[in-house]
Write a protein that holds these residues in place. Structure first.
Motif, PDB file in Angstrom:
ATOM      1  N   ARG A  11       0.485  -1.312  -0.042  1.00  0.00           N
ATOM      2  CA  ARG A  11       0.321   0.054   0.281  1.00  0.00           C
ATOM      3  C   ARG A  11       0.964   0.722   0.082  1.00  0.00           C
ATOM      4  O   ARG A  11       1.588   1.123   0.665  1.00  0.00           O
ATOM      5  CB  ARG A  11      -1.010  -0.305   1.720  1.00  0.00           C
ATOM      6  CG  ARG A  11      -1.827   1.166   1.248  1.00  0.00           C
ATOM      7  CD  ARG A  11      -3.066   1.101   2.410  1.00  0.00           C
ATOM      8  NE  ARG A  11      -2.630   0.410   3.867  1.00  0.00           N
ATOM      9  CZ  ARG A  11      -1.867   1.723   4.588  1.00  0.00           C
ATOM     10  NH1 ARG A  11      -2.506   3.107   4.694  1.00  0.00           N
ATOM     11  NH2 ARG A  11      -1.420   1.824   5.563  1.00  0.00           N
ATOM     12  N   ILE A  12       1.146   2.674  -0.940  1.00  0.00           N
ATOM     13  CA  ILE A  12       1.316   3.183  -1.260  1.00  0.00           C
ATOM     14  C   ILE A  12       0.387   3.987   0.643  1.00  0.00           C
ATOM     15  O   ILE A  12      -0.657   5.045   0.269  1.00  0.00           O
ATOM     16  CB  ILE A  12       1.011   4.303  -2.271  1.00  0.00           C
ATOM     17  CG1 ILE A  12       1.586   3.698  -3.389  1.00  0.00           C
ATOM     18  CG2 ILE A  12       1.789   5.694  -2.135  1.00  0.00           C
ATOM     19  CD1 ILE A  12       3.084   3.263  -3.377  1.00  0.00           C
ATOM     20  N   VAL A  13       1.528   4.829   0.787  1.00  0.00           N
ATOM     21  CA  VAL A  13       0.750   5.690   2.364  1.00  0.00           C
ATOM     22  C   VAL A  13       1.525   7.355   1.912  1.00  0.00           C
ATOM     23  O   VAL A  13       1.369   8.224   2.595  1.00  0.00           O
ATOM     24  CB  VAL A  13       1.740   5.276   3.174  1.00  0.00           C
ATOM     25  CG1 VAL A  13       1.252   3.900   3.600  1.00  0.00           C
ATOM     26  CG2 VAL A  13       2.633   4.972   3.538  1.00  0.00           C
ATOM     27  N   GLY A  14       2.625   7.425   1.272  1.00  0.00           N
ATOM     28  CA  GLY A  14       2.329   8.822   0.671  1.00  0.00           C
ATOM     29  C   GLY A  14       3.815   8.810  -0.715  1.00  0.00           C
ATOM     30  O   GLY A  14       3.799   8.287  -0.888  1.00  0.00           O
ATOM     31  N   VAL A  15       3.728   9.980  -1.326  1.00  0.00           N
ATOM     32  CA  VAL A  15       4.853  10.303  -2.279  1.00  0.00           C
ATOM     33  C   VAL A  15       5.299  11.823  -2.163  1.00  0.00           C
ATOM     34  O   VAL A  15       4.750  13.242  -1.360  1.00  0.00           O
ATOM     35  CB  VAL A  15       3.956  10.834  -3.333  1.00  0.00           C
ATOM     36  CG1 VAL A  15       2.887   9.086  -3.805  1.00  0.00           C
ATOM     37  CG2 VAL A  15       2.504  11.620  -3.203  1.00  0.00           C
ATOM     38  N   ALA A  16       6.102  12.194  -2.742  1.00  0.00           N
ATOM     39  CA  ALA A  16       6.848  13.483  -3.226  1.00  0.00           C
ATOM     40  C   ALA A  16       6.489  13.702  -4.590  1.00  0.00           C
ATOM     41  O   ALA A  16       7.108  12.756  -5.386  1.00  0.00           O
ATOM     42  CB  ALA A  16       8.018  12.894  -2.358  1.00  0.00           C
ATOM     43  N   ALA A  27       8.729  19.405  11.448  1.00  0.00           N
ATOM     44  CA  ALA A  27       9.436  17.923  12.531  1.00  0.00           C
ATOM     45  C   ALA A  27       9.492  17.267  10.970  1.00  0.00           C
ATOM     46  O   ALA A  27      10.994  16.643  11.565  1.00  0.00           O
ATOM     47  CB  ALA A  27       8.843  17.161  13.307  1.00  0.00           C
ATOM     48  N   SER A  28       8.819  16.870  10.518  1.00  0.00           N
ATOM     49  CA  SER A  28       9.485  15.335   9.256  1.00  0.00           C
ATOM     50  C   SER A  28      10.611  16.203   8.801  1.00  0.00           C
ATOM     51  O   SER A  28      11.463  15.176   7.938  1.00  0.00           O
ATOM     52  CB  SER A  28       8.424  15.519   8.208  1.00  0.00           C
ATOM     53  OG  SER A  28       7.706  14.994   9.017  1.00  0.00           O
ATOM     54  N   LEU A  29      10.882  17.478   8.552  1.00  0.00           N
ATOM     55  CA  LEU A  29      11.788  18.342   7.560  1.00  0.00           C
ATOM     56  C   LEU A  29      13.019  18.318   8.837  1.00  0.00           C
ATOM     57  O   LEU A  29      14.410  18.426   8.167  1.00  0.00           O
ATOM     58  CB  LEU A  29      11.440  19.708   7.203  1.00  0.00           C
ATOM     59  CG  LEU A  29      10.482  20.038   5.879  1.00  0.00           C
ATOM     60  CD1 LEU A  29       9.693  20.759   5.589  1.00  0.00           C
ATOM     61  CD2 LEU A  29      11.509  19.129   4.438  1.00  0.00           C
ATOM     62  N   MET A  89      10.971  10.689   5.926  1.00  0.00           N
ATOM     63  CA  MET A  89      11.713   9.123   5.055  1.00  0.00           C
ATOM     64  C   MET A  89      11.507   9.735   3.627  1.00  0.00           C
ATOM     65  O   MET A  89      12.491   9.927   3.077  1.00  0.00           O
ATOM     66  CB  MET A  89      10.390   7.822   5.013  1.00  0.00           C
ATOM     67  CG  MET A  89      10.935   6.658   4.313  1.00  0.00           C
ATOM     68  SD  MET A  89      10.434   5.223   4.445  1.00  0.00           S
ATOM     69  CE  MET A  89      11.857   4.175   4.489  1.00  0.00           C
ATOM     70  N   LEU A  90      10.633  10.649   3.172  1.00  0.00           N
ATOM     71  CA  LEU A  90      10.048  10.961   1.641  1.00  0.00           C
ATOM     72  C   LEU A  90      11.327  12.222   1.588  1.00  0.00           C
ATOM     73  O   LEU A  90      12.003  12.602   0.428  1.00  0.00           O
ATOM     74  CB  LEU A  90       8.620  11.792   1.916  1.00  0.00           C
ATOM     75  CG  LEU A  90       7.926   9.779   0.916  1.00  0.00           C
ATOM     76  CD1 LEU A  90       6.522  10.191   1.072  1.00  0.00           C
ATOM     77  CD2 LEU A  90       8.108   9.486  -0.200  1.00  0.00           C
ATOM     78  N   TYR A  91      11.325  13.332   2.553  1.00  0.00           N
ATOM     79  CA  TYR A  91      11.955  14.270   2.041  1.00  0.00           C
ATOM     80  C   TYR A  91      13.670  13.730   2.282  1.00  0.00           C
ATOM     81  O   TYR A  91      14.176  13.684   1.014  1.00  0.00           O
ATOM     82  CB  TYR A  91      11.826  15.319   3.414  1.00  0.00           C
ATOM     83  CG  TYR A  91      10.922  15.966   3.270  1.00  0.00           C
ATOM     84  CD1 TYR A  91      10.350  17.108   1.969  1.00  0.00           C
ATOM     85  CD2 TYR A  91       9.969  15.849   4.064  1.00  0.00           C
ATOM     86  CE1 TYR A  91       9.338  17.321   2.226  1.00  0.00           C
ATOM     87  CE2 TYR A  91       8.479  16.999   4.427  1.00  0.00           C
ATOM     88  CZ  TYR A  91       7.960  17.947   2.979  1.00  0.00           C
ATOM     89  OH  TYR A  91       7.449  18.433   3.281  1.00  0.00           O
TER      90      TYR A  91
END
Length: 146
Positions: A41-46, A106-108, A78-80
């Motif tokens: 399952r795709i849970v995120g995209v950049a 926070a993610s960045l 993780m995507l960044y």
């Protein structure tokens, strides 16, 4: 379930953005896209493309134009990080993105990015080129991985 980075097409990424992004429509184009998957399952995209601001489009800079997840833990950072690794591998020297000034970032920070500028926000609408604003017009923070 453990997250992993997966290749994803621009069309698949934009479909995910259309379904999950809280304040932006799908992107107009991109240089490359990456996905985060939990199992199948795709849970995120950049979606990474040329900088929107012409002054920053120097040929060595790319911009994360859309980053979107379904809320899966750690997917954003993780995507960044993956987007920066891919941009560097392609020869780019800088990767930027923007967040609303009300978002924490926070993610960045977890992915090693830093704030380099604050913009006043506003509209791109003008009499010579009328536009309908469908995105937030408030100030934004510009983040950079370099």
């Amino acid at each position: 379930m453990r997250l992993r980075i997966v290749p994803i097409s621009f069309a698949e990424g934009n479909a995910f953005v259309a379904q999950h992004h809280r304040h932006h429509k799908p992107a107009a184009g991109c240089k490359f896209a990456v996905g985060a998957a939990a199992g199948d399952r795709i849970v995120g995209v950049a979606l990474v493309g040329r900088p929107v601001a012409r002054a920053l489009d120097d040929g060595l800079t790319l911009e994360v134009n859309r980053l979107c997840t379904d809320g899966h833990r750690n997917a954003c950072s993780m995507l960044y990080a993956a987007a920066w690794r891919a941009a560097r591998a392609l020869g780019y020297r800088r990767l930027i993105t923007y967040t609303l000034n009300t978002e924490g970032g926070a993610s960045l920070r977890a992915a090693g990015w830093r704030v380099v500028a604050e913009t006043a926000g506003g509209s791109w609408n003008c009499p010579s080129r009328p536009r309908v604003d469908t995105h937030p017009l408030q100030g934004k923070l510009r983040w950079e991985a370099a």
